[in-house]
Design a protein around this motif. Structure first.
Motif, PDB file in Angstrom:
ATOM      1  N   VAL A   1      44.037  19.396  15.892  1.00  0.00           N
ATOM      2  CA  VAL A   1      44.747  19.557  17.171  1.00  0.00           C
ATOM      3  C   VAL A   1      44.338  18.402  18.087  1.00  0.00           C
ATOM      4  O   VAL A   1      43.585  18.582  19.038  1.00  0.00           O
ATOM      5  CB  VAL A   1      44.447  20.916  17.832  1.00  0.00           C
ATOM      6  CG1 VAL A   1      45.240  22.013  17.180  1.00  0.00           C
ATOM      7  CG2 VAL A   1      42.956  21.247  17.741  1.00  0.00           C
TER       8      VAL A   1
ATOM      9  N   GLU B   1      45.705  16.906  20.429  1.00  0.00           N
ATOM     10  CA  GLU B   1      46.065  17.011  21.840  1.00  0.00           C
ATOM     11  C   GLU B   1      45.067  17.858  22.622  1.00  0.00           C
ATOM     12  O   GLU B   1      45.031  17.816  23.842  1.00  0.00           O
ATOM     13  CB  GLU B   1      47.458  17.641  22.005  1.00  0.00           C
ATOM     14  CG  GLU B   1      48.568  16.901  21.259  1.00  0.00           C
ATOM     15  CD  GLU B   1      48.774  17.453  19.855  1.00  0.00           C
ATOM     16  OE1 GLU B   1      47.830  18.094  19.348  1.00  0.00           O
ATOM     17  OE2 GLU B   1      49.850  17.242  19.283  1.00  0.00           O
ATOM     18  N   LEU B   2      44.254  18.633  21.918  1.00  0.00           N
ATOM     19  CA  LEU B   2      43.380  19.594  22.577  1.00  0.00           C
ATOM     20  C   LEU B   2      42.013  18.995  22.886  1.00  0.00           C
ATOM     21  O   LEU B   2      41.416  18.312  22.071  1.00  0.00           O
ATOM     22  CB  LEU B   2      43.200  20.833  21.688  1.00  0.00           C
ATOM     23  CG  LEU B   2      42.224  21.895  22.227  1.00  0.00           C
ATOM     24  CD1 LEU B   2      42.753  22.516  23.506  1.00  0.00           C
ATOM     25  CD2 LEU B   2      41.964  22.961  21.181  1.00  0.00           C
TER      26      LEU B   2
ATOM     27  N   PHE C   1      47.032  26.356  24.194  1.00  0.00           N
ATOM     28  CA  PHE C   1      48.020  25.464  24.789  1.00  0.00           C
ATOM     29  C   PHE C   1      47.300  24.273  25.411  1.00  0.00           C
ATOM     30  O   PHE C   1      46.173  24.404  25.901  1.00  0.00           O
ATOM     31  CB  PHE C   1      48.836  26.199  25.865  1.00  0.00           C
ATOM     32  CG  PHE C   1      49.533  27.429  25.371  1.00  0.00           C
ATOM     33  CD1 PHE C   1      50.861  27.390  24.992  1.00  0.00           C
ATOM     34  CD2 PHE C   1      48.842  28.638  25.278  1.00  0.00           C
ATOM     35  CE1 PHE C   1      51.506  28.527  24.534  1.00  0.00           C
ATOM     36  CE2 PHE C   1      49.482  29.775  24.822  1.00  0.00           C
ATOM     37  CZ  PHE C   1      50.817  29.721  24.437  1.00  0.00           C
ATOM     38  N   ASP C   2      47.971  23.119  25.418  1.00  0.00           N
ATOM     39  CA  ASP C   2      47.359  21.908  25.968  1.00  0.00           C
ATOM     40  C   ASP C   2      47.747  21.696  27.428  1.00  0.00           C
ATOM     41  O   ASP C   2      47.774  20.568  27.915  1.00  0.00           O
ATOM     42  CB  ASP C   2      47.754  20.687  25.138  1.00  0.00           C
ATOM     43  CG  ASP C   2      49.258  20.461  25.127  1.00  0.00           C
ATOM     44  OD1 ASP C   2      50.006  21.348  25.588  1.00  0.00           O
ATOM     45  OD2 ASP C   2      49.685  19.392  24.643  1.00  0.00           O
TER      46      ASP C   2
ATOM     47  N   GLU D   1      56.472  27.044  19.325  1.00  0.00           N
ATOM     48  CA  GLU D   1      56.585  25.587  19.367  1.00  0.00           C
ATOM     49  C   GLU D   1      55.987  25.007  20.642  1.00  0.00           C
ATOM     50  O   GLU D   1      55.681  23.820  20.727  1.00  0.00           O
ATOM     51  CB  GLU D   1      58.064  25.162  19.255  1.00  0.00           C
ATOM     52  CG  GLU D   1      58.668  25.366  17.874  1.00  0.00           C
ATOM     53  CD  GLU D   1      59.057  26.813  17.593  1.00  0.00           C
ATOM     54  OE1 GLU D   1      58.943  27.636  18.528  1.00  0.00           O
ATOM     55  OE2 GLU D   1      59.460  27.116  16.462  1.00  0.00           O
ATOM     56  N   ASN D   2      55.836  25.853  21.670  1.00  0.00           N
ATOM     57  CA  ASN D   2      55.282  25.380  22.933  1.00  0.00           C
ATOM     58  C   ASN D   2      53.758  25.353  22.939  1.00  0.00           C
ATOM     59  O   ASN D   2      53.152  25.046  23.967  1.00  0.00           O
ATOM     60  CB  ASN D   2      55.760  26.275  24.085  1.00  0.00           C
ATOM     61  CG  ASN D   2      57.260  26.202  24.266  1.00  0.00           C
ATOM     62  OD1 ASN D   2      57.851  25.145  24.082  1.00  0.00           O
ATOM     63  ND2 ASN D   2      57.886  27.316  24.602  1.00  0.00           N
ATOM     64  N   SER D   3      53.134  25.672  21.821  1.00  0.00           N
ATOM     65  CA  SER D   3      51.673  25.736  21.748  1.00  0.00           C
ATOM     66  C   SER D   3      51.154  24.645  20.819  1.00  0.00           C
ATOM     67  O   SER D   3      51.924  23.973  20.129  1.00  0.00           O
ATOM     68  CB  SER D   3      51.230  27.103  21.234  1.00  0.00           C
ATOM     69  OG  SER D   3      51.681  27.281  19.899  1.00  0.00           O
ATOM     70  N   ILE D   4      49.820  24.477  20.797  1.00  0.00           N
ATOM     71  CA  ILE D   4      49.225  23.544  19.839  1.00  0.00           C
ATOM     72  C   ILE D   4      48.431  24.263  18.762  1.00  0.00           C
ATOM     73  O   ILE D   4      47.974  23.652  17.804  1.00  0.00           O
ATOM     74  CB  ILE D   4      48.338  22.511  20.549  1.00  0.00           C
ATOM     75  CG1 ILE D   4      47.209  23.176  21.324  1.00  0.00           C
ATOM     76  CG2 ILE D   4      49.163  21.643  21.476  1.00  0.00           C
ATOM     77  CD1 ILE D   4      46.238  22.190  21.912  1.00  0.00           C
TER      78      ILE D   4
ATOM     79  N   ASP E   1      49.547  28.912  10.818  1.00  0.00           N
ATOM     80  CA  ASP E   1      49.725  28.471  12.196  1.00  0.00           C
ATOM     81  C   ASP E   1      51.208  28.233  12.454  1.00  0.00           C
ATOM     82  O   ASP E   1      51.886  27.545  11.687  1.00  0.00           O
ATOM     83  CB  ASP E   1      48.923  27.190  12.427  1.00  0.00           C
ATOM     84  CG  ASP E   1      49.199  26.575  13.796  1.00  0.00           C
ATOM     85  OD1 ASP E   1      49.411  27.337  14.752  1.00  0.00           O
ATOM     86  OD2 ASP E   1      49.197  25.337  13.894  1.00  0.00           O
TER      87      ASP E   1
ATOM     88  N   SER F   1      52.429  26.771  15.234  1.00  0.00           N
ATOM     89  CA  SER F   1      52.669  25.645  16.125  1.00  0.00           C
ATOM     90  C   SER F   1      53.124  24.421  15.317  1.00  0.00           C
ATOM     91  O   SER F   1      52.986  24.393  14.089  1.00  0.00           O
ATOM     92  CB  SER F   1      51.395  25.310  16.898  1.00  0.00           C
ATOM     93  OG  SER F   1      50.483  24.603  16.072  1.00  0.00           O
TER      94      SER F   1
ATOM     95  N   ASN G   1      51.675  21.709  14.982  1.00  0.00           N
ATOM     96  CA  ASN G   1      50.528  21.050  14.355  1.00  0.00           C
ATOM     97  C   ASN G   1      50.223  21.583  12.959  1.00  0.00           C
ATOM     98  O   ASN G   1      49.598  20.898  12.159  1.00  0.00           O
ATOM     99  CB  ASN G   1      49.283  21.219  15.226  1.00  0.00           C
ATOM    100  CG  ASN G   1      49.348  20.420  16.501  1.00  0.00           C
ATOM    101  OD1 ASN G   1      49.368  19.197  16.466  1.00  0.00           O
ATOM    102  ND2 ASN G   1      49.386  21.089  17.633  1.00  0.00           N
TER     103      ASN G   1
END
Length: 296
Positions: A35, A37-38, A157-158, A178-181, A193, A195, A197
């Motif tokens: 992840v 982005e996190l 979420f990011d 789809e709005n999550s990471i 998962d 998401s 990712n």
């Protein structure tokens, strides 16, 4: 509907019928590289949302990134440690003391300055944090280290979600993964998962993904005045064929909390014998392992 007054064994009422992700050790993790982005080091906003039920509230970690961040529980109270940038133990007066046997929807939002906790969609408290850490977060994220609990879902979420979206999550309204990471829904998709990712979640130790259900059984006692009855019963239970009863069994009122049964029956042993029995209908619990693979 199961009567809450009935006898329970190794169970908790929150799981009348439901799925759970269970383990008493460090049992699930995914790499930080999964992840990108996190960041949990305080330099970026993030939101955590988890639905869980504690079997033991003495202590354990809900989510941790070593030397960066930890969300956990200790003696029934939630705490957050963001090394170098935030450290909070939510008091009983703000969040409420957690107890076993109940499902909780816990949300944590960090907007880069304020850390806010939500419980069942309700905003409980906010805390101002220090400037962000400059260190790099490379350690894997660990879910449930030494935590004795069931998880229904786990979402990251990011960004800092607004209040209305946190309420959406808590009320199970439509909210696209789809709005999550990272989006794990253990009840429906196991370790997969949802998401973009497609985070790789690895389970460790004695982790299980199970469905827990109540089973009604007749618990009985046999009048001891008959010779060798107990020996015959033991022999019967050691056989693959289940024990059977024939005869008259009638209900009688007891404490009003359980169904009491008593009467004369013939035990279905190799040498049938008539005897008096009495007992009650109780609820016990069974868990069935759900097969997991990487394609789920």
């Amino acid at each position: 509907m199961t009567n809450e007054n009935e006898t329970y064994r190794d169970s908790f009422k929150a799981l009348l019928t439901g799925y759970g992700f269970f383990g008493g050790w460090d049992y699930a993790h995914f790499p930080a590289s999964g992840v990108p982005e996190l960041s949990l080091r305080g330099d970026k906003p993030f939101t955590l949302f988890v639905t869980l039920c504690f079997k033991n509230i003495q202590g354990g970690t809900i989510l941790e990134q070593k030397d960066m961040f930890q969300l956990g529980i200790m003696d029934g109270l939630i705490y957050v440690i963001g090394l170098d940038w935030c450290s909070i133990k939510f008091s009983e007066s703000t969040l409420g003391r957690f107890t076993p046997q109940c499902w909780y929807k816990l949300g944590l939002i960090y907007d880069g300055n304020l850390l806010t906790v939500y419980l069942d969609g309700v905003k409980k408290d906010s805390f101002r944090c220090k400037p962000a850490s400059k260190r790099t977060a490379k350690a894997e994220l660990v879910i449930g280290e030494k935590l004795d609990a069931y998880f229904k879902d786990f979402r990251i979420f990011d960004r800092a979600l607004p209040d209305e979206q946190m309420q959406q999550l808590a009320s199970n309204e439509e909210f696209r993964p789809e709005n999550s990471i990272a989006w794990f829904d253990f009840a429906r998709t196991g370790r997969k998962d949802q998401s973009p990712n497609r985070v790789k979640l690895t389970t460790k130790a004695f982790c299980r993904i199970v469905i827990v259900k109540p089973v009604r059984q007749f618990r009985f006692n046999i009048n001891r005045k008959y010779d060798n009855v107990e020996e015959m019963i033991c022999e019967q239970f050691n056989m693959p064929k289940p024990i059977s009863f024939t005869g008259c069994i009638g209900s009688k009122s007891g404490s009003g909390q359980r169904t009491q049964l008593a009467g004369m029956v013939s035990l279905g042993t190799p040498k049938p014998i008539m005897c008096e029995i009495e007992g009650e209908i109780v609820t016990v619990w069974e868990s069935i392992d759900i097969a997991q693979n990487d394609d789920m």
